[in-house]
Design a protein around this motif. Structure first.
Motif: not given
Length: 342
Positions: A51-61, A244-246, A318-324, A329-334
């Motif tokens: 949940n700490f990373a939720l703003p990355l995918i839905d800042s409103t939520c 941090r973005f890996g 381990t946490i991954y951020l996904l971005d379509l 095309t899917l981008q996967i970022t640690n």
């Protein structure tokens, strides 16, 4: 010492028995569950971590979760979530919640006495502002907020006399330093430098002035010393981000996808491989959150590691951020979190 404290809390949190499960929800479902005070929403370590990373995918939520009244939800047990959102999003109501949490520490300044050794070993967390909270409030600074500036000045001048005494007694060089650890002081005298430094930072970030400008020259000296000690950077862009973005990889899905909400992650070879590796452990949990074209995956499992001279069970999430980024095309970022904010 603070880093050690939070590391111990980390170990206590993660050494609980975890079930073997995969949980997948949209951020809309997550918010609905929280509003219904569902105890399964934000009451476990893995959920808090992702949940700490939720703003990355839905800042409103994320902001909505942080602003739900604490007495109505299990999240009240986890103020760190509010702090994490505060590190990433600015909002007046959120700022007030963070500020109230911080000012509660001032009310603990009752006329009791403790040894310096006891304070440093086990009591400082009761009197010093937590790093996570102070950094969240620093991110909320608005240069046009004159009422907050006045509050910061009042607080700095309230802590000022204790800071002056701290320098003249605790830090004063001399033979007394050999036994000072066993001497008793008011705990808020011992906490004064760290707490007062935060208000000095607020004043500097808003005014940009390295001189306080008081008629009390001792207070001016304290302000200058604290600004120089903390190395405060006034430009928010110069301050490090919480996340941090890996390593990042782009993969082809082989077919067009409308959104991550509808994607079958187990049919994506690169993700299936990660899931399979996690599920080989005796105890594991996979969390998947999605919101339209973005998502988060947490792979949380128990592994063995050496701690000192003994082998202990240690959680290794381990946490991954996904971005379509395109129809197929899917981008996967640690991603990870900066330890200093804890």
């Amino acid at each position: 010492m603070k880093q050690i404290f939070f590391f111990l809390i980390f170990l206590l949190s993660v050494n609980r028995t975890l079930s073997q499960s995969m949980v997948r929800v949209t951020t809309e479902q997550l918010l609905d569950n929280a509003k219904q005070n569902n105890a399964a929403t934000i009451n476990d370590y893995p959920e808090i971590l992702v949940n700490f990373a939720l703003p990355l995918i839905d800042s409103t939520c994320a902001l909505s979760l942080a602003l739900i009244p604490s007495e109505n939800q299990v999240q009240a047990q986890y103020p760190q979530y509010k702090y994490a959102v505060g590190l990433q999003l600015k909002n007046y109501l959120l700022k007030q919640i963070l500020l109230r949490a911080l000012l509660k520490f001032d009310s603990s300044c009752t006329p009791i006495f403790v040894t310096k050794n006891d304070f440093e070993s086990r009591l400082r967390f009761k009197y010093e502002y937590p790093n996570f909270l102070r950094n969240a409030l620093l991110k909320q600074v608005d240069e046009t907020d004159t009422s907050f500036l006045e509050l910061a000045k009042r607080e700095f001048e309230w802590w000022g006399p204790n800071i002056i005494r701290f320098y003249n007694t605790i830090l004063k060089p001399g033979i007394h330093q050999l036994t000072i650890g066993k001497e008793k002081f008011e705990p808020c005298l011992l906490a004064a430098q760290d707490n007062g430094a935060l208000w000095a930072k607020f004043i500097y970030l808003i005014t940009g002035k390295k001189e306080y400008g008081s008629t009390n020259e001792e207070l001016n000296k304290v302000y200058r010393k604290l600004i120089n000690l903390t190395g405060t950077k006034r430009d928010p862009d110069d301050r490090p981000d919480f996340i941090r973005f890996g390593k990042s990889n782009k993969i082809s899905l082989g077919a067009s996808v409308g959104s991550l909400d509808s994607l079958d992650f187990e049919k994506v070879p690169e993700l299936k491989e990660k899931f399979d590796k996690t599920q080989k452990e005796k105890s594991w949990k996979i969390m998947i959150y999605t919101h339209k074209n973005k998502g988060l995956i947490l792979l949380n499992y128990i592994t063995s590691t050496m701690i000192g001279f003994s082998k202990e069970s240690l959680n290794s999430p381990t946490i991954y951020l996904l971005d379509l980024t395109g129809p197929s095309t899917l981008q996967i970022t640690n991603i990870s979190y900066r330890e200093r904010f804890y």
